[in-house]
Scaffold this active site. Sequence first.
Site, PDB file in Angstrom:
ATOM      1  N   GLY A   1      -0.357  -8.453  -7.828  1.00  0.00           N
ATOM      2  CA  GLY A   1       0.440  -9.120  -6.805  1.00  0.00           C
ATOM      3  C   GLY A   1      -0.057 -10.531  -6.532  1.00  0.00           C
ATOM      4  O   GLY A   1      -1.258 -10.787  -6.518  1.00  0.00           O
TER       5      GLY A   1
ATOM      6  N   ASP B   1      -8.464  -5.114  -8.242  1.00  0.00           N
ATOM      7  CA  ASP B   1      -9.228  -4.058  -8.898  1.00  0.00           C
ATOM      8  C   ASP B   1      -8.660  -3.694 -10.271  1.00  0.00           C
ATOM      9  O   ASP B   1      -9.410  -3.475 -11.224  1.00  0.00           O
ATOM     10  CB  ASP B   1      -9.259  -2.821  -8.000  1.00  0.00           C
ATOM     11  CG  ASP B   1     -10.267  -1.785  -8.469  1.00  0.00           C
ATOM     12  OD1 ASP B   1     -11.473  -2.087  -8.454  1.00  0.00           O
ATOM     13  OD2 ASP B   1      -9.851  -0.684  -8.851  1.00  0.00           O
TER      14      ASP B   1
ATOM     15  N   THR C   1      -7.110 -10.175  -3.768  1.00  0.00           N
ATOM     16  CA  THR C   1      -6.247  -9.120  -3.259  1.00  0.00           C
ATOM     17  C   THR C   1      -5.872  -9.448  -1.825  1.00  0.00           C
ATOM     18  O   THR C   1      -6.736  -9.815  -1.020  1.00  0.00           O
ATOM     19  CB  THR C   1      -6.893  -7.727  -3.319  1.00  0.00           C
ATOM     20  OG1 THR C   1      -6.088  -6.795  -2.574  1.00  0.00           O
ATOM     21  CG2 THR C   1      -8.295  -7.729  -2.745  1.00  0.00           C
TER      22      THR C   1
ATOM     23  N   ASP D   1      -5.040  -7.374   0.302  1.00  0.00           N
ATOM     24  CA  ASP D   1      -5.534  -6.294   1.161  1.00  0.00           C
ATOM     25  C   ASP D   1      -7.002  -6.448   1.553  1.00  0.00           C
ATOM     26  O   ASP D   1      -7.498  -5.692   2.388  1.00  0.00           O
ATOM     27  CB  ASP D   1      -5.362  -4.943   0.468  1.00  0.00           C
ATOM     28  CG  ASP D   1      -3.906  -4.528   0.336  1.00  0.00           C
ATOM     29  OD1 ASP D   1      -3.051  -5.156   0.981  1.00  0.00           O
ATOM     30  OD2 ASP D   1      -3.630  -3.566  -0.406  1.00  0.00           O
TER      31      ASP D   1
END
Length: 342
Positions: free
Chosen positions: A10, A102, A125, A127
């Site tokens: 993403g 990851d 990331t 997140d």
Amino acid sequence: MKVACLTGGGDCPGLNAVIRGLVRTIHNAGGQTIGLLEGWRGAIEGNFIELDPMKTDEILPVGGTILGSSRTNPYKEPGLAEEVVKTFKKLDLDCLVAIGGDDTLGVASKLYSDFNLPTIGCPKTIDNDLSSTDFTFGFDTCLNTVQDAVDKLRTTAESHRRVMVVEVMGRHAGWITCFAGIACSADAILVPEEEVDLDAVCQRLKDRRAAGKTYGIVMVSEGAKLKGDEFITKDAEVDDFGHVSLGGIGKRVAKLIEEKTGIETRDVTLGHLQRGGSPSAYDRVLGTRLGIHAARLANNGDFGKMVALRGLHIVAVPLEEAVGTMRTLYPEFMDEAREFLT
């Protein structure tokens, strides 16, 4: 030194800052940089563009990635990883810098261990759930985007005396939800790390309504689960790395809150909005620093490493240690948030 870089998974604000920092540092050392297009797909198919300081000088404030991205997994089918090795040799590369999360960095780690391919990782990331680094670029911009959205939702929620349930990203980790919830003075923060006690949330909303607060804000991670439930997904399809597409927990929570409290409740899913826009100053600086240090590892021939933020310093950690372990939300952050959730 001829270095290739790619962006996988993403997208998020700050990717172009990494590319710019990498290209400039390689150039300053007399090297050359190319960009593989659309993540590992470009590495398999050999699609690339030439990169130099002039082409990348203006990309710092631009969101997303100029290289494009994908969730292509070279280890999904036999022979694809070997195609990456062939591309590496065909393009006469000395190093491959993978910028991703990851999954993307897991591939870089396996290519290094399986084929001794000179790879370097740069953590990305939205997140903020990658181990071995304190924060990832894109996270700060995401928080500011969520904060701005919730500040706008608060005015309409108050006008109509409603509860607004805001679903944000966070598959296994509640960093975005917790931090944004604190920043937005949410009445409830529902994260994947804790089983959701919706009865307690509803009672809190009713108590605050009785005390005079005419609206409510509930923040929920897409990966949060109600008691006895599994993940709520958009569909059963999985990507190349075996991940289902999450989404819908916000709508379910809103429906249950309205049923249990009698208070009119609406849900908003921020979705890909959280990935967009120009990176914050913090993410521009962090992305630039990570790109610079990734290039320095390449110039020094220090492969199989990932650059990471530790405190205020950029350090190198082994790729194999940096992937495979999810960094969930530290309990103390929710403990602090609970001072306002009683």
